[in-house]
Design an enzyme around this catalytic site. Sequence first.
Site, PDB file in Angstrom:
ATOM      1  N   ASP A   1       9.600  -3.945  -4.219  1.00 55.08           N
ATOM      2  CA  ASP A   1       8.815  -4.198  -2.838  1.00 55.08           C
ATOM      3  C   ASP A   1       8.218  -5.670  -2.838  1.00 55.08           C
ATOM      4  OD1 ASP A   1       5.784  -2.377  -1.337  1.00 55.08           O
ATOM      5  OD2 ASP A   1       6.871  -4.358  -0.937  1.00 55.08           O
TER       6      ASP A   1
ATOM      7  N   ASP B   1       1.418   0.689   3.803  1.00 53.72           N
ATOM      8  CA  ASP B   1       0.847  -0.240   2.765  1.00 53.72           C
ATOM      9  C   ASP B   1      -0.743   0.004   3.000  1.00 53.72           C
ATOM     10  OD1 ASP B   1       3.551  -2.253   2.996  1.00 53.72           O
ATOM     11  OD2 ASP B   1       2.727  -1.704   1.119  1.00 53.72           O
TER      12      ASP B   1
HETATM   13  C1  DX5 Z   1       2.600  -6.278  -0.205  1.00 61.28           C
HETATM   14  C2  DX5 Z   1       3.279  -5.529   0.737  1.00 61.28           C
HETATM   15  C3  DX5 Z   1       4.660  -6.005   1.178  1.00 61.28           C
HETATM   16  C4  DX5 Z   1       5.534  -5.120   2.114  1.00 61.28           C
HETATM   17  C5  DX5 Z   1       6.900  -5.554   2.462  1.00 61.28           C
HETATM   18  O1  DX5 Z   1       1.613  -5.782  -0.530  1.00 61.28           O
HETATM   19  O2  DX5 Z   1       3.466  -4.140  -0.078  1.00 61.28           O
HETATM   20  O3  DX5 Z   1       5.423  -6.240  -0.047  1.00 61.28           O
HETATM   21  O4  DX5 Z   1       5.550  -4.055   1.714  1.00 61.28           O
HETATM   22  O5  DX5 Z   1       6.645  -6.908   2.769  1.00 61.28           O
HETATM   23  P1  DX5 Z   1       7.871  -8.027   3.002  1.00 61.28           P
HETATM   24  O6  DX5 Z   1       9.279  -7.259   2.973  1.00 61.28           O
HETATM   25  O7  DX5 Z   1       7.550  -8.733   4.168  1.00 61.28           O
HETATM   26  O8  DX5 Z   1       7.917  -8.703   1.873  1.00 61.28           O
END
Ligand code: DX5
Length: 233
Positions: free
Chosen positions: A176, A36
């Site tokens: 995501d 990310d």
């Molecule tokens: C947000 C990130 C999150 C991450 C996953 O910008 O992209 O979505 O990848 O986070 P969780 O699985 O903890 O929601």
Amino acid sequence: MTRPLIVPSVLPADFAVLGAEVEALCDAGVDRIQWDVMDGVFVPNLTMGPDVIAAARRHSTVPFEAHLMVVDPDELIPRYIDAGCDLVIVHVEACTHLHRTLARIRDLGGRSGVALNPHTPAAMVRHVLEETDLVLAMTVNPGFGGQQYIAAVEPKVTELRAMIDERSLSIELEVDGGITDETIAGAAAAGADVFISGSWLYSHADGKRAGVDLLRRRATAARGRSGEGRGVA
Ligand code: DX5
């Protein structure tokens, strides 16, 4: 549609031992690893540069994908491909010339991806599907892990699935944000086939491999119930 792919976000990882964290994800049977990338402007958070990813590359046996949550992706794309990312995902909201940007990712040897924030309609990518290998429907507002899954995005996932299938395109449909053993079923039934999980996977009581296996089982079962996950009601 391919078998469900489980792709962890490394956002919750202990960055003091990132190499070992990447090795542990590979040992857990993940299909890819998502980085990310945040610039503190497109989203109110700042994360890793290409050098961090390049250092982690030698610890991984699976491909890397870079999720560029940045205001100027064109400037950064070559650096993340050179760092070892096989797939580069840009946000439609950050691209003035999205068609050109996606084609450039491919020209540089990468696979191209386009992400849509929760409010962004599926129609925004209708005319660039031939230029992309993956569409990412964000199920949280980007910037941080550990947020609540936004189920209102599911109809958009179904709409994207229909757009992909009606043209028989080979495009991965990824979700995501807030993906857990509970929320993954709705996303899979809506038509997603790639699932990003960060905080839930890292905090799973039985460890990462058990978590990966559980997510894959839940996604497979949900697709079976909904008719191969093509958004069939
Ligand atoms: C947000 C990130 C999150 C991450 C996953 O910008 O992209 O979505 O990848 O986070 P969780 O699985 O903890 O929601």
